[in-house]
Design a protein around this motif. Structure first.
Motif, PDB file in Angstrom:
ATOM      1  N   CYS A  34      13.430  23.088 -37.344  1.00 56.94           N
ATOM      2  CA  CYS A  34      13.787  24.501 -37.403  1.00 56.94           C
ATOM      3  C   CYS A  34      14.023  24.861 -38.872  1.00 56.94           C
ATOM      4  N   PRO A  35      12.978  25.309 -39.573  1.00 55.88           N
ATOM      5  CA  PRO A  35      13.081  25.533 -41.016  1.00 55.88           C
ATOM      6  C   PRO A  35      13.766  26.841 -41.412  1.00 55.88           C
ATOM      7  N   TYR A  36      14.340  27.538 -40.454  1.00 57.71           N
ATOM      8  CA  TYR A  36      15.035  28.790 -40.729  1.00 57.71           C
ATOM      9  C   TYR A  36      16.048  29.020 -39.617  1.00 57.71           C
ATOM     10  N   GLU A  37      16.958  29.958 -39.823  1.00 54.02           N
ATOM     11  CA  GLU A  37      17.971  30.257 -38.818  1.00 54.02           C
ATOM     12  C   GLU A  37      17.354  31.042 -37.667  1.00 54.02           C
ATOM     13  N   ILE A  38      17.646  30.613 -36.436  1.00 54.67           N
ATOM     14  CA  ILE A  38      17.162  31.337 -35.264  1.00 54.67           C
ATOM     15  C   ILE A  38      18.345  32.011 -34.586  1.00 54.67           C
ATOM     16  N   GLU A  39      18.037  33.065 -33.827  1.00 53.34           N
ATOM     17  CA  GLU A  39      19.079  33.830 -33.151  1.00 53.34           C
ATOM     18  C   GLU A  39      18.703  34.061 -31.697  1.00 53.34           C
ATOM     19  N   GLU A  40      19.727  34.111 -30.842  1.00 54.43           N
ATOM     20  CA  GLU A  40      19.500  34.456 -29.439  1.00 54.43           C
ATOM     21  C   GLU A  40      18.938  35.871 -29.356  1.00 54.43           C
ATOM     22  N   GLY A  41      18.037  36.075 -28.384  1.00 51.58           N
ATOM     23  CA  GLY A  41      17.484  37.400 -28.157  1.00 51.58           C
ATOM     24  C   GLY A  41      16.309  37.755 -29.051  1.00 51.58           C
ATOM     25  N   LYS A  42      15.834  36.792 -29.836  1.00 56.33           N
ATOM     26  CA  LYS A  42      14.683  37.039 -30.711  1.00 56.33           C
ATOM     27  C   LYS A  42      13.545  36.101 -30.349  1.00 56.33           C
ATOM     28  N   SER A  43      12.345  36.475 -30.792  1.00 53.48           N
ATOM     29  CA  SER A  43      11.145  35.683 -30.514  1.00 53.48           C
ATOM     30  C   SER A  43      10.652  34.996 -31.777  1.00 53.48           C
ATOM     31  N   TYR A  44      10.099  33.793 -31.589  1.00 52.56           N
ATOM     32  CA  TYR A  44       9.635  32.983 -32.705  1.00 52.56           C
ATOM     33  C   TYR A  44       8.392  32.191 -32.284  1.00 52.56           C
ATOM     34  N   PRO A  45       7.542  31.830 -33.242  1.00 48.04           N
ATOM     35  CA  PRO A  45       6.416  30.946 -32.928  1.00 48.04           C
ATOM     36  C   PRO A  45       6.891  29.490 -32.874  1.00 48.04           C
ATOM     37  N   VAL A  46       6.428  28.765 -31.855  1.00 46.59           N
ATOM     38  CA  VAL A  46       6.827  27.370 -31.675  1.00 46.59           C
ATOM     39  C   VAL A  46       5.643  26.524 -31.208  1.00 46.59           C
ATOM     40  N   SER A  47       5.775  25.239 -31.402  1.00 47.37           N
ATOM     41  CA  SER A  47       4.921  24.288 -30.696  1.00 47.37           C
ATOM     42  C   SER A  47       5.862  23.401 -29.880  1.00 47.37           C
ATOM     43  N   ILE A  48       5.364  22.898 -28.775  1.00 48.83           N
ATOM     44  CA  ILE A  48       6.181  22.180 -27.806  1.00 48.83           C
ATOM     45  C   ILE A  48       5.656  20.754 -27.649  1.00 48.83           C
ATOM     46  N   GLY A  49       6.582  19.821 -27.563  1.00 51.13           N
ATOM     47  CA  GLY A  49       6.226  18.428 -27.329  1.00 51.13           C
ATOM     48  C   GLY A  49       7.215  17.794 -26.372  1.00 51.13           C
ATOM     49  N   PHE A  50       7.148  16.481 -26.243  1.00 55.98           N
ATOM     50  CA  PHE A  50       8.073  15.780 -25.367  1.00 55.98           C
ATOM     51  C   PHE A  50       8.473  14.464 -26.001  1.00 55.98           C
ATOM     52  N   THR A  51       9.609  13.957 -25.543  1.00 57.84           N
ATOM     53  CA  THR A  51      10.129  12.687 -26.039  1.00 57.84           C
ATOM     54  C   THR A  51      10.294  11.724 -24.876  1.00 57.84           C
ATOM     55  N   ILE A  52       9.797  10.512 -25.061  1.00 59.26           N
ATOM     56  CA  ILE A  52       9.979   9.417 -24.113  1.00 59.26           C
ATOM     57  C   ILE A  52      10.829   8.378 -24.835  1.00 59.26           C
ATOM     58  N   LEU A  53      11.992   8.064 -24.301  1.00 62.12           N
ATOM     59  CA  LEU A  53      12.875   7.116 -24.972  1.00 62.12           C
ATOM     60  C   LEU A  53      12.568   5.669 -24.609  1.00 62.12           C
ATOM     61  N   ASP A  54      12.180   5.406 -23.384  1.00 56.61           N
ATOM     62  CA  ASP A  54      11.888   4.031 -22.978  1.00 56.61           C
ATOM     63  C   ASP A  54      10.417   3.901 -22.597  1.00 56.61           C
ATOM     64  N   GLU A  55      10.151   4.003 -21.330  1.00 55.79           N
ATOM     65  CA  GLU A  55       8.801   3.793 -20.812  1.00 55.79           C
ATOM     66  C   GLU A  55       8.275   5.078 -20.191  1.00 55.79           C
ATOM     67  N   LEU A  56       6.995   5.354 -20.412  1.00 59.83           N
ATOM     68  CA  LEU A  56       6.370   6.519 -19.807  1.00 59.83           C
ATOM     69  C   LEU A  56       6.197   6.280 -18.313  1.00 59.83           C
ATOM     70  N   ILE A  57       6.728   7.198 -17.513  1.00 56.80           N
ATOM     71  CA  ILE A  57       6.544   7.158 -16.061  1.00 56.80           C
ATOM     72  C   ILE A  57       5.569   8.266 -15.715  1.00 56.80           C
ATOM     73  N   ILE A  58       4.399   7.872 -15.249  1.00 54.23           N
ATOM     74  CA  ILE A  58       3.331   8.828 -14.945  1.00 54.23           C
ATOM     75  C   ILE A  58       2.603   8.363 -13.701  1.00 54.23           C
ATOM     76  N   HIS A  59       2.277   9.326 -12.828  1.00 53.70           N
ATOM     77  CA  HIS A  59       1.464   8.980 -11.665  1.00 53.70           C
ATOM     78  C   HIS A  59       0.696  10.215 -11.184  1.00 53.70           C
ATOM     79  N   GLU A  60      -0.381   9.938 -10.478  1.00 56.35           N
ATOM     80  CA  GLU A  60      -1.207  11.014  -9.933  1.00 56.35           C
ATOM     81  C   GLU A  60      -0.473  11.675  -8.779  1.00 56.35           C
ATOM     82  N   ILE A  61      -0.636  13.000  -8.679  1.00 56.81           N
ATOM     83  CA  ILE A  61      -0.082  13.738  -7.546  1.00 56.81           C
ATOM     84  C   ILE A  61      -1.232  14.323  -6.742  1.00 56.81           C
ATOM     85  N   PRO A  62      -1.048  14.489  -5.436  1.00 57.94           N
ATOM     86  CA  PRO A  62      -2.162  14.868  -4.563  1.00 57.94           C
ATOM     87  C   PRO A  62      -2.531  16.353  -4.597  1.00 57.94           C
ATOM     88  N   ILE A  63      -1.706  17.177  -5.233  1.00 60.11           N
ATOM     89  CA  ILE A  63      -2.001  18.612  -5.231  1.00 60.11           C
ATOM     90  C   ILE A  63      -2.091  19.138  -6.656  1.00 60.11           C
TER      91      ILE A  63
END
Length: 130
Positions: A34-63
């Motif tokens: 966050c290279p600048y101060e953000i405020e509630e109620g405002k919009s900003y450009p972001v990119s989204i990622g995820f964090t896995i701390l141990d092991e990736l749990i992934i499986h196929e779902i039927p739908i």
């Protein structure tokens, strides 16, 4: 992928904890960058990622399902959606920056469920917020 997010809540106790909404989907993540101060109620450009701390749990779902579901009241989430080589489309595209998906070629182009330990939010610089 770059999204415009609406900041719904900034946690006063945990500095990085941020609740945002993108395309009608609300979730709580960590503002890792966050290279600048953000405020509630405002919009900003972001990119989204995820964090896995141990092991990736992934499986196929039927739908075919695209969703982000919080697990209890913590920071863990299930991401459900279509898996690609370097991302999952769960209604919002999460990029696999750590190359987890390369170990699951049999699941590429299938609907899957991934358990992530937290969602990371990177607030991006633009000319408006420099």
């Amino acid at each position: 992928m770059v999204y415009d997010c609406f900041v719904k809540r900034l946690d006063p106790q945990i500095e990085e904890e941020t609740t945002i909404e993108i395309n009608g989907i609300e979730f709580t993540g960590f503002a890792d960058i966050c290279p600048y101060e953000i405020e509630e109620g405002k919009s900003y450009p972001v990119s989204i990622g995820f964090t896995i701390l141990d092991e990736l749990i992934i499986h196929e779902i039927p739908i075919e399902k695209k969703e982000i579901e919080r697990i209890d009241s913590g920071y863990e989430y299930y991401l459900r959606g279509l898996l690609k080589e370097d991302k999952i489309d769960a209604g919002i595209i999460f990029t696999d920056e750590d190359d987890y998906f390369i170990d699951f070629p049999e699941l590429i182009n299938k609907n899957v469920e991934i358990k992530v330990d937290r969602i990371s939010i990177e607030f991006l610089r633009t000319n408006n917020n420099e």
